[in-house]
Design a protein around this motif. Structure first.
Motif, PDB file in Angstrom:
ATOM      1  N   HIS A 149       0.890  -1.171   0.000  1.00  0.00           N
ATOM      2  CA  HIS A 149       0.000   0.000   0.000  1.00  0.00           C
ATOM      3  C   HIS A 149       0.920   1.211   0.000  1.00  0.00           C
ATOM      4  CE1 HIS A 149      -2.888   2.986   1.518  1.00  0.00           C
ATOM      5  NE2 HIS A 149      -3.865   2.130   1.320  1.00  0.00           N
ATOM      6  N   ILE A 150       0.512   2.315  -0.657  1.00  0.00           N
ATOM      7  CA  ILE A 150       1.438   3.440  -0.774  1.00  0.00           C
ATOM      8  C   ILE A 150       1.515   4.288   0.495  1.00  0.00           C
ATOM      9  CG2 ILE A 150       1.330   3.588  -3.292  1.00  0.00           C
ATOM     10  CD1 ILE A 150      -0.668   5.855  -3.031  1.00  0.00           C
ATOM     11  N   VAL A 151       0.513   4.219   1.351  1.00  0.00           N
ATOM     12  CA  VAL A 151       0.558   4.988   2.591  1.00  0.00           C
ATOM     13  C   VAL A 151       0.868   4.088   3.790  1.00  0.00           C
ATOM     14  CG1 VAL A 151      -0.805   6.440   4.163  1.00  0.00           C
ATOM     15  CG2 VAL A 151      -1.027   6.746   1.701  1.00  0.00           C
ATOM     16  N   ARG A 307      -1.040  10.746  -4.289  1.00  0.00           N
ATOM     17  CA  ARG A 307      -0.639   9.526  -3.555  1.00  0.00           C
ATOM     18  C   ARG A 307      -1.203   9.457  -2.132  1.00  0.00           C
ATOM     19  NH1 ARG A 307       0.916   8.895  -8.250  1.00  0.00           N
ATOM     20  NH2 ARG A 307       2.979   8.222  -8.914  1.00  0.00           N
ATOM     21  N   CYS A 308      -2.502   9.706  -2.026  1.00  0.00           N
ATOM     22  CA  CYS A 308      -3.107   9.650  -0.694  1.00  0.00           C
ATOM     23  C   CYS A 308      -3.553   8.238  -0.338  1.00  0.00           C
ATOM     24  CB  CYS A 308      -4.300  10.598  -0.629  1.00  0.00           C
ATOM     25  SG  CYS A 308      -5.732  10.011  -1.556  1.00  0.00           S
ATOM     26  N   GLY A 309      -3.771   7.409  -1.335  1.00  0.00           N
ATOM     27  CA  GLY A 309      -4.170   6.021  -1.081  1.00  0.00           C
ATOM     28  C   GLY A 309      -5.665   5.817  -0.869  1.00  0.00           C
ATOM     29  N   ALA A 310      -6.455   6.894  -0.927  1.00  0.00           N
ATOM     30  CA  ALA A 310      -7.886   6.752  -0.644  1.00  0.00           C
ATOM     31  C   ALA A 310      -8.571   5.799  -1.621  1.00  0.00           C
ATOM     32  CB  ALA A 310      -8.569   8.121  -0.686  1.00  0.00           C
ATOM     33  N   CYS A 311      -8.138   5.817  -2.892  1.00  0.00           N
ATOM     34  CA  CYS A 311      -8.806   4.956  -3.867  1.00  0.00           C
ATOM     35  C   CYS A 311      -8.557   3.482  -3.566  1.00  0.00           C
ATOM     36  CB  CYS A 311      -8.376   5.315  -5.292  1.00  0.00           C
ATOM     37  SG  CYS A 311      -6.608   5.259  -5.607  1.00  0.00           S
ATOM     38  N   MET A 312      -7.415   3.189  -2.925  1.00  0.00           N
ATOM     39  CA  MET A 312      -7.150   1.794  -2.530  1.00  0.00           C
ATOM     40  C   MET A 312      -8.051   1.379  -1.376  1.00  0.00           C
ATOM     41  SD  MET A 312      -3.096   2.220  -2.831  1.00  0.00           S
ATOM     42  CE  MET A 312      -2.757   3.220  -4.269  1.00  0.00           C
ATOM     43  N   PRO A 333      -6.671   1.063  -7.663  1.00  0.00           N
ATOM     44  CA  PRO A 333      -7.258   1.709  -8.846  1.00  0.00           C
ATOM     45  C   PRO A 333      -6.290   2.645  -9.570  1.00  0.00           C
ATOM     46  CG  PRO A 333      -8.834   1.691  -7.055  1.00  0.00           C
ATOM     47  CD  PRO A 333      -7.559   1.160  -6.484  1.00  0.00           C
ATOM     48  N   ILE A 334      -5.604   3.512  -8.839  1.00  0.00           N
ATOM     49  CA  ILE A 334      -4.717   4.449  -9.546  1.00  0.00           C
ATOM     50  C   ILE A 334      -3.538   3.704 -10.169  1.00  0.00           C
ATOM     51  CG2 ILE A 334      -3.540   5.107  -7.372  1.00  0.00           C
ATOM     52  CD1 ILE A 334      -3.951   7.376 -10.443  1.00  0.00           C
ATOM     53  N   GLY A 335      -3.031   2.692  -9.472  1.00  0.00           N
ATOM     54  CA  GLY A 335      -1.954   1.885 -10.045  1.00  0.00           C
ATOM     55  C   GLY A 335      -2.399   1.206 -11.326  1.00  0.00           C
ATOM     56  N   VAL A 363     -13.887   9.345  -4.090  1.00  0.00           N
ATOM     57  CA  VAL A 363     -13.073   9.773  -2.948  1.00  0.00           C
ATOM     58  C   VAL A 363     -11.811  10.520  -3.370  1.00  0.00           C
ATOM     59  CG1 VAL A 363     -13.869   7.925  -1.423  1.00  0.00           C
ATOM     60  CG2 VAL A 363     -11.799   7.575  -2.775  1.00  0.00           C
ATOM     61  N   CYS A 364     -11.434  10.449  -4.620  1.00  0.00           N
ATOM     62  CA  CYS A 364     -10.145  11.027  -5.038  1.00  0.00           C
ATOM     63  C   CYS A 364     -10.110  12.542  -4.793  1.00  0.00           C
ATOM     64  CB  CYS A 364      -9.885  10.734  -6.511  1.00  0.00           C
ATOM     65  SG  CYS A 364      -8.368  11.506  -7.093  1.00  0.00           S
ATOM     66  N   PRO A 365      -9.152  13.013  -3.997  1.00  0.00           N
ATOM     67  CA  PRO A 365      -9.117  14.430  -3.640  1.00  0.00           C
ATOM     68  C   PRO A 365      -8.768  15.360  -4.805  1.00  0.00           C
ATOM     69  CG  PRO A 365      -7.151  13.326  -2.839  1.00  0.00           C
ATOM     70  CD  PRO A 365      -8.068  12.253  -3.355  1.00  0.00           C
ATOM     71  N   VAL A 366      -8.210  14.811  -5.874  1.00  0.00           N
ATOM     72  CA  VAL A 366      -7.908  15.659  -7.028  1.00  0.00           C
ATOM     73  C   VAL A 366      -8.824  15.318  -8.207  1.00  0.00           C
ATOM     74  CG1 VAL A 366      -5.542  16.267  -6.425  1.00  0.00           C
ATOM     75  CG2 VAL A 366      -5.979  14.123  -7.601  1.00  0.00           C
ATOM     76  N   LYS A 367      -9.893  14.610  -7.886  1.00  0.00           N
ATOM     77  CA  LYS A 367     -10.957  14.325  -8.859  1.00  0.00           C
ATOM     78  C   LYS A 367     -10.471  13.642 -10.128  1.00  0.00           C
ATOM     79  CE  LYS A 367     -14.916  17.055  -8.004  1.00  0.00           C
ATOM     80  NZ  LYS A 367     -15.889  17.999  -8.524  1.00  0.00           N
ATOM     81  N   ASN A 369     -10.755  10.895 -12.788  1.00  0.00           N
ATOM     82  CA  ASN A 369     -11.872  10.034 -13.220  1.00  0.00           C
ATOM     83  C   ASN A 369     -11.378   8.595 -13.340  1.00  0.00           C
ATOM     84  OD1 ASN A 369     -10.163  10.773 -15.304  1.00  0.00           O
ATOM     85  ND2 ASN A 369     -11.736  10.632 -16.876  1.00  0.00           N
ATOM     86  N   ILE A 370     -10.966   8.037 -12.217  1.00  0.00           N
ATOM     87  CA  ILE A 370     -10.244   6.754 -12.239  1.00  0.00           C
ATOM     88  C   ILE A 370     -11.037   5.650 -12.946  1.00  0.00           C
ATOM     89  CG2 ILE A 370      -9.024   5.043 -10.843  1.00  0.00           C
ATOM     90  CD1 ILE A 370      -8.952   7.145  -8.587  1.00  0.00           C
ATOM     91  N   HIS A 371     -12.305   5.488 -12.552  1.00  0.00           N
ATOM     92  CA  HIS A 371     -13.026   4.342 -13.122  1.00  0.00           C
ATOM     93  C   HIS A 371     -13.277   4.499 -14.619  1.00  0.00           C
ATOM     94  CE1 HIS A 371     -16.426   7.007 -12.466  1.00  0.00           C
ATOM     95  NE2 HIS A 371     -17.259   6.149 -13.031  1.00  0.00           N
TER      96      HIS A 371
HETATM   97  S1  SF4 Z   1      -5.705   8.582  -7.490  1.00  0.00           S
HETATM   98 FE1  SF4 Z   1      -6.666  10.056  -6.126  1.00  0.00          FE
HETATM   99  S2  SF4 Z   1      -7.426   8.781  -4.438  1.00  0.00           S
HETATM  100 FE2  SF4 Z   1      -5.946   7.498  -5.539  1.00  0.00          FE
HETATM  101  S3  SF4 Z   1      -3.992   7.837  -4.475  1.00  0.00           S
HETATM  102 FE3  SF4 Z   1      -4.091   9.317  -6.163  1.00  0.00          FE
HETATM  103  S4  SF4 Z   1      -4.926  11.173  -5.256  1.00  0.00           S
HETATM  104 FE4  SF4 Z   1      -5.391   9.508  -3.842  1.00  0.00          FE
END
Ligand code: SF4
Lengths: 460, 192
Positions: A149-151, A307-312, A333-335, A363-367, A369-371
């Motif tokens: 996990h990144i965090v 890199r906050c890890g919230a998406c994980m 998800p971001i990976g 949840v992504c703090p920088v919005k 559009n991961i999915h």
């Molecule tokens: S993609 Fe968004 S939620 Fe996921 S680690 Fe990066 S900043 Fe955080």
């Protein structure tokens, strides 16, 4: 590069221990819940996310100029700035700095970038003993693992296992697994390393273009312990980590820790602008695929990641399959949208490791559009290369059936008949990738169409 | 082409059209800054105390740190027992038990206290000490991070840090442990 084991195969390994998988799921969900509580306390949360995303939009559209501004300021402040096209060049810069300064002992704080570049292995091959000082990273370093996990790098391990690792490497009492006791042992051990270190390597959370400085966030204070005692500070930074103004930190720092763990801020947020008197500070700016990603319109936004890890923490797949199942420096998800950009062949199954539920984007703090990007990678992959032959074959066949209503009806009749009489092994076999993790619903006796034909008269 | 040139060229070829940089926002905040700061610090693992005068601080030291051999104070109003000027090299601070510092600004929403280099003497001091006390005037409390960045000049000192609590970790099964590498406690005196 060779294809990694598919995500599904690696996840299956982890899922064999269902008790652990359940525990992992709950632990991460707990972190996600803390994030929610924290975010809800800020009325302007959504505005902050929009701002954070817009500031990064500007950065990505002006990255060359901002980097030049950043470099000029940093140099004027006495920081030596180096550029690296790829991981190899980054590692060579680090090695050269260590050699030039005759560094023997070095400590390192958390940096996902150095993980991406394989720096530890590179330096170990040259005879250096790299000491990771973040507690979680030290644990997995002892255990010869990479972060899951990144965090929270050691989130996959239980305290009993960590107790065993410390017993072997630090001589703690056999069977002792009290987190306080184990942390104290690590503290004593790492203090010695800090005092002895000649050089400290850190990552960078934010580089500030207008001032030429950079910011590092930790809770343990390990980045500071390292850099303020050692003579040499080497900071490694991905070029996308730039922000235009110091004041932009107001936006990002309010979002980062709250999104990561639900804390209002990390206990230490350090701003570096000049080396200590008589000491040296180096900053390595790394591309390693980032400029390529910048050119992919559909995937460019992934470079906004802080890199906050919230998406994980929120991802139903990550929580149940753990970080290792992704076989990628940044998991989750971001990976799964960053790694295919680095090596599509190796990471071709990652965009499929998602339910596309969209929780990551929410949840992504920088919005980011991961999915949506996951879905776009799927389209690229199914067009270009073989993700997993059996799933692709089934999809193509399915596509033909779906496009021909008659055939669809016929196939349905056959399936209802055959599924009800098939032995399990026939349905859940290795050719049916979908059968692995999914139970088929009970086979209905009639089609919806038949049911409708029969029942519509009732309403009349 | 140098690596720098090739990276910049790749950016120029790949970047989208220029998008505007948004203005810095201002957001309203609670007025009870002292109480909010106290709560935020508690959540971060620290403790805030209100002090009418420096005597309150001295009394506290008398009860809690009477036997400490090595106290460094950078506040003129509170005395320590080790002169930080005696340490040329920060490694000599290894056995500091308590460091007493004066904060420049405090942020109520998260208990972050801005400490620029000139308030630290050695950058390592607030990290290497076993315990940390920060004195902060109540009228130096601000509401949120946007506010504080309008007041400070991050570039002025070679180094500056927001400290919002003691050194902590939750890397072992998410259990919070205070005192990872640095201070095992952080007490902030909010001074009238
Ligand atoms: S993609 Fe968004 S939620 Fe996921 S680690 Fe990066 S900043 Fe955080």
């Amino acid at each position: 590069m060779k294809a990694a084991p598919t995500h599904a195969a690696a996840a299956a390994e982890f899922l064999k221990d269902s008790e652990r998988s359940h525990w992992h799921d709950e632990t991460l969900w707990h972190v996600r819940s803390k994030r929610d509580v924290s975010a809800q306390k800020i009325p302007e949360w959504e505005q902050l996310r929009t701002l954070a995303s817009q500031i990064k939009d500007h950065v990505l559209s002006n990255l060359d100029n901002l980097l030049l501004q950043f470099e000029k300021k940093a140099q004027a402040n006495g920081i030596e700035v180096l550029w690296a096209k790829d991981a190899q060049e980054h590692n060579e810069h680090v090695l050269r700095i260590l050699e030039e300064n005759q560094v023997k002992q070095l400590v390192k704080s958390k940096s996902i970038l150095t993980e991406e570049c394989g720096l530890n292995h590179f330096l170990e091959d040259k005879g250096y003993d790299v000491v990771d000082t973040d507690l979680g990273e030290r644990i997995i370093q002892f255990n010869k693992q990479v972060p899951s996990h990144i965090v929270m790098p050691a989130i996959h391990l239980k305290k009993k296992e960590i107790g065993d690792i410390f017993h072997e490497h630090l001589g703690t009492d056999a069977g002792a697994d009290d987190p306080k006791y184990l942390t104290e042992a690590a503290r004593q051990h790492l203090r010695q390393k800090f005092i002895q270190a000649h050089a400290a390597i850190t990552g960078v959370n934010f580089g500030i273009a207008e001032t030429g400085g950079f910011v590092v966030c930790t809770n343990e204070g390990n980045a500071d312990m390292g850099t303020h005692l050692a003579d040499i500070h080497i900071a490694c930074m991905g070029i996308e980590k730039l922000i235009p103004r110091a004041a932009d930190l107001g936006v990002y720092l309010r979002l980062l820790a709250r999104s990561a763990t639900g804390q209002s801020i990390t206990n230490y947020t350090s701003h570096f602008h000049r080396p200590r008197k008589g000491k040296k500070m180096y900053l390595i700016l790394v591309d390693n695929g980032r400029t390529k990603q910048l050119g992919r319109e559909d995937f460019r936004n992934s470079l906004k990641c802080i890199r906050c890890g919230a998406c994980m923490n929120t991802c139903p797949i990550y929580r149940r399959s753990s970080g290792f199942s992704y076989n990628s420096t940044v998991p989750g998800p971001i990976g799964s949208i960053l790694s295919p950009g680095m090596d599509l062949n190796k990471h071709s199954t990652l965009p499929f490791a998602s339910t596309l539920c969209g929780s990551c984007s929410d949840v992504c703090p920088v919005k980011i559009n991961i999915h949506e990007q996951l879905y776009k990678w799927r389209q690229v992959i199914t067009k270009e290369g073989p993700p997993q032959v059996s799933k692709r074959w089934a999809m193509r066949f399915g596509g033909q059936v779906m496009s021909k209503p008659r055939l669809f009806e016929l196939m349905g009749k056959m399936a209802r008949k055959s599924l009800s009489i098939s032995p399990r092994g026939f349905v859940y076999n290795s050719f049916n990738a979908w059968g692995k993790h999914r139970e088929l619903p009970e086979v209905p006796k009639e089609t919806f169409k038949d049911w409708y034909r029969k029942n519509r008269n009732h309403d009349k | 082409m140098t690596s720098k040139e090739s990276i910049l060229a790749a950016i120029q070829a790949n970047k989208p059209d220029l998008l505007p940089l948004p203005e810095q926002p201002e957001f309203p905040y609670d007025n009870n800054l002292t109480e909010q700061f106290r709560q935020s610090l508690a959540l971060n693992g620290g403790e805030a105390r209100e002090a009418k005068s420096f005597n309150d601080v001295t009394d506290y030291l008398e009860t809690h740190f009477r036997n400490s051999q090595m106290i460094v104070s950078l506040s003129e109003k509170v005395s320590g027992n080790f002169d930080v000027n005696m340490a040329d090299d920060p490694r000599e601070l290894e056995h500091v038990e308590l460091a007493i510092l004066e904060g420049e600004w405090g942020v109520a929403e998260n208990a972050a206290i801005w400490l620029p280099e000139e308030k630290l003497h050695h950058r390592a001091l607030p990290f290497i000490a076993q315990h940390l006390i920060v004195l902060l005037k109540k009228d130096r409390l601000l509401g949120n991070m946007h506010e504080v960045y309008t007041r400070i000049n991050v570039e002025g000192p070679g180094y500056g840090v927001f400290i919002a609590g003691p050194s902590k970790t939750a890397d072992i099964e998410q259990s919070l442990v205070i005192g990872a590498h640095g201070p095992r406690s952080m007490t902030v005196f909010l001074m009238d």
